[in-house]
Design an enzyme around this catalytic site. Structure first.
Site, PDB file in Angstrom:
ATOM      1  N   GLY A   6     -54.589  -0.607 -24.607  1.00 34.19           N
ATOM      2  CA  GLY A   6     -53.435  -1.438 -24.942  1.00 34.19           C
ATOM      3  C   GLY A   6     -52.115  -0.701 -24.933  1.00 34.19           C
ATOM      4  O   GLY A   6     -51.102  -1.231 -25.391  1.00 34.19           O
ATOM      5  N   GLN A   7     -52.103   0.548 -24.416  1.00 33.27           N
ATOM      6  CA  GLN A   7     -50.857   1.315 -24.396  1.00 33.27           C
ATOM      7  C   GLN A   7     -49.936   0.790 -23.298  1.00 33.27           C
ATOM      8  O   GLN A   7     -50.356   0.651 -22.144  1.00 33.27           O
ATOM      9  CB  GLN A   7     -51.161   2.802 -24.168  1.00 33.27           C
ATOM     10  CG  GLN A   7     -49.916   3.685 -24.291  1.00 33.27           C
ATOM     11  CD  GLN A   7     -50.245   5.170 -24.134  1.00 33.27           C
ATOM     12  OE1 GLN A   7     -51.385   5.555 -23.865  1.00 33.27           O
ATOM     13  NE2 GLN A   7     -49.232   6.004 -24.299  1.00 33.27           N
ATOM     14  N   HIS A  65     -47.353   7.741 -29.223  1.00 31.08           N
ATOM     15  CA  HIS A  65     -46.699   7.227 -30.434  1.00 31.08           C
ATOM     16  C   HIS A  65     -47.740   6.677 -31.395  1.00 31.08           C
ATOM     17  O   HIS A  65     -48.807   6.214 -30.981  1.00 31.08           O
ATOM     18  CB  HIS A  65     -45.672   6.147 -30.096  1.00 31.08           C
ATOM     19  CG  HIS A  65     -46.205   5.031 -29.248  1.00 31.08           C
ATOM     20  ND1 HIS A  65     -46.370   5.157 -27.881  1.00 31.08           N
ATOM     21  CD2 HIS A  65     -46.629   3.788 -29.559  1.00 31.08           C
ATOM     22  CE1 HIS A  65     -46.863   4.029 -27.389  1.00 31.08           C
ATOM     23  NE2 HIS A  65     -47.046   3.176 -28.387  1.00 31.08           N
ATOM     24  N   LEU A  66     -47.398   6.721 -32.681  1.00 33.23           N
ATOM     25  CA  LEU A  66     -48.226   6.140 -33.737  1.00 33.23           C
ATOM     26  C   LEU A  66     -47.531   4.874 -34.237  1.00 33.23           C
ATOM     27  O   LEU A  66     -46.337   4.894 -34.517  1.00 33.23           O
ATOM     28  CB  LEU A  66     -48.373   7.105 -34.914  1.00 33.23           C
ATOM     29  CG  LEU A  66     -49.365   8.271 -34.817  1.00 33.23           C
ATOM     30  CD1 LEU A  66     -49.017   9.209 -33.681  1.00 33.23           C
ATOM     31  CD2 LEU A  66     -49.422   9.023 -36.144  1.00 33.23           C
ATOM     32  N   HIS A  67     -48.296   3.795 -34.338  1.00 32.97           N
ATOM     33  CA  HIS A  67     -47.792   2.598 -35.005  1.00 32.97           C
ATOM     34  C   HIS A  67     -48.144   2.713 -36.493  1.00 32.97           C
ATOM     35  O   HIS A  67     -49.308   2.980 -36.824  1.00 32.97           O
ATOM     36  CB  HIS A  67     -48.463   1.338 -34.460  1.00 32.97           C
ATOM     37  CG  HIS A  67     -48.242   1.073 -33.000  1.00 32.97           C
ATOM     38  ND1 HIS A  67     -47.372   0.097 -32.549  1.00 32.97           N
ATOM     39  CD2 HIS A  67     -48.782   1.626 -31.884  1.00 32.97           C
ATOM     40  CE1 HIS A  67     -47.398   0.065 -31.215  1.00 32.97           C
ATOM     41  NE2 HIS A  67     -48.255   0.981 -30.792  1.00 32.97           N
ATOM     42  N   ASP A  94     -40.380  -0.938 -34.681  1.00 35.90           N
ATOM     43  CA  ASP A  94     -40.863  -1.526 -33.436  1.00 35.90           C
ATOM     44  C   ASP A  94     -40.038  -2.775 -33.139  1.00 35.90           C
ATOM     45  O   ASP A  94     -39.775  -3.589 -34.021  1.00 35.90           O
ATOM     46  CB  ASP A  94     -42.354  -1.881 -33.553  1.00 35.90           C
ATOM     47  CG  ASP A  94     -42.978  -2.178 -32.194  1.00 35.90           C
ATOM     48  OD1 ASP A  94     -43.848  -1.387 -31.759  1.00 35.90           O
ATOM     49  OD2 ASP A  94     -42.597  -3.189 -31.551  1.00 35.90           O
ATOM     50  N   ILE A  95     -39.645  -2.936 -31.882  1.00 35.25           N
ATOM     51  CA  ILE A  95     -38.785  -4.052 -31.484  1.00 35.25           C
ATOM     52  C   ILE A  95     -39.533  -5.384 -31.542  1.00 35.25           C
ATOM     53  O   ILE A  95     -38.898  -6.450 -31.618  1.00 35.25           O
ATOM     54  CB  ILE A  95     -38.223  -3.784 -30.057  1.00 35.25           C
ATOM     55  CG1 ILE A  95     -36.918  -4.529 -29.824  1.00 35.25           C
ATOM     56  CG2 ILE A  95     -39.231  -4.121 -28.983  1.00 35.25           C
ATOM     57  CD1 ILE A  95     -36.166  -4.062 -28.577  1.00 35.25           C
ATOM     58  N   ASN A 115     -52.631   3.378 -29.642  1.00 34.27           N
ATOM     59  CA  ASN A 115     -53.146   2.810 -28.403  1.00 34.27           C
ATOM     60  C   ASN A 115     -53.136   3.892 -27.327  1.00 34.27           C
ATOM     61  O   ASN A 115     -52.137   4.600 -27.170  1.00 34.27           O
ATOM     62  CB  ASN A 115     -52.288   1.619 -27.971  1.00 34.27           C
ATOM     63  CG  ASN A 115     -52.353   0.461 -28.948  1.00 34.27           C
ATOM     64  OD1 ASN A 115     -53.386   0.245 -29.575  1.00 34.27           O
ATOM     65  ND2 ASN A 115     -51.268  -0.275 -29.088  1.00 34.27           N
TER      66      ASN A 115
HETATM   67  P1  AMP Z   1     -47.964   0.450 -27.129  1.00 31.44           P
HETATM   68  O1  AMP Z   1     -48.288  -0.926 -26.629  1.00 31.44           O
HETATM   69  O2  AMP Z   1     -48.973   1.012 -28.076  1.00 31.44           O
HETATM   70  O3  AMP Z   1     -47.653   1.382 -25.984  1.00 31.44           O
HETATM   71  O4  AMP Z   1     -46.666   0.291 -28.012  1.00 31.44           O
HETATM   72  C1  AMP Z   1     -45.386   0.258 -27.480  1.00 31.44           C
HETATM   73  C2  AMP Z   1     -44.543  -0.402 -28.512  1.00 31.44           C
HETATM   74  O5  AMP Z   1     -43.182  -0.136 -28.223  1.00 31.44           O
HETATM   75  C3  AMP Z   1     -44.689  -1.936 -28.541  1.00 31.44           C
HETATM   76  O6  AMP Z   1     -45.176  -2.324 -29.828  1.00 31.44           O
HETATM   77  C4  AMP Z   1     -43.259  -2.429 -28.294  1.00 31.44           C
HETATM   78  O7  AMP Z   1     -42.930  -3.557 -29.069  1.00 31.44           O
HETATM   79  C5  AMP Z   1     -42.421  -1.229 -28.655  1.00 31.44           C
HETATM   80  N1  AMP Z   1     -41.131  -1.134 -28.010  1.00 31.44           N
HETATM   81  C6  AMP Z   1     -40.843  -1.334 -26.707  1.00 31.44           C
HETATM   82  N2  AMP Z   1     -39.537  -1.134 -26.475  1.00 31.44           N
HETATM   83  C7  AMP Z   1     -38.983  -0.783 -27.668  1.00 31.44           C
HETATM   84  C8  AMP Z   1     -37.671  -0.447 -28.096  1.00 31.44           C
HETATM   85  N3  AMP Z   1     -36.628  -0.407 -27.249  1.00 31.44           N
HETATM   86  N4  AMP Z   1     -37.475  -0.163 -29.396  1.00 31.44           N
HETATM   87  C9  AMP Z   1     -38.494  -0.208 -30.264  1.00 31.44           C
HETATM   88  N5  AMP Z   1     -39.765  -0.498 -29.922  1.00 31.44           N
HETATM   89  C10 AMP Z   1     -40.005  -0.793 -28.646  1.00 31.44           C
END
Ligand code: AMP
Ligand code: ZN
Length: 114
Positions: free
Chosen positions: A93-94, A100-102, A31-32, A87
């Protein structure tokens, strides 16, 4: 592939990432904006908006995503434990509308979440 979708661009290689794991149905990458010392995203190659959009024929995919998340946890040395977060929708919070899974760990995660 959904044009304009950030995670579809990552899945197709348009945006390069450090691959943590890949199999026939998903990829995993850092995750970025990590929320813990270890924070990896598991992303299906198929574009599905969210968990709210899965259909009965996606149950095998969902199982594979969970197994992939556990493999990611092993590769990230999270033997002491980890948290899976999915999320779902705006109030969930999405922010990226591609399922995607964190996989989060490396510290005690606390409960309840904020
Ligand atoms: P969500 O808020 O559950 O939709 O999670 C989206 C996630 O994507 C967030 O935790 C962001 O930090 C992550 N994210 C957004 N852009 C990128 C990227 N280019 N590379 C990796 N993670 C990213
Ligand atoms: Zn997508």
């Amino acid at each position: 592939m959904s044009s304009g979708c950030l995670f579809c661009k990552i899945v197709t290689g348009m945006i390069p990432v450090e691959l943590v794991y890949e199999d026939d149905v998903c990829i995993a990458f850092p995750d970025i904006n990590p929320q813990a010392p270890s924070h990896t995203l598991v992303v299906p190659k198929e574009h599905l908006e969210s968990l709210a959009d899965v259909a009965p024929d996606h149950t095998e995919l969902l199982g594979k995503l969970m197994a992939a998340a556990n493999e990611v946890a092993k590769r990230k040395n999270l033997a002491r434990g980890y948290r899976i977060v999915v999320n779902t929708g705006a109030q969930g919070g999405q922010t990226v509308m591609h399922l995607h899974l964190h996989v989060i760990g490396g510290r005690h995660m606390g409960w309840p979440p904020g």
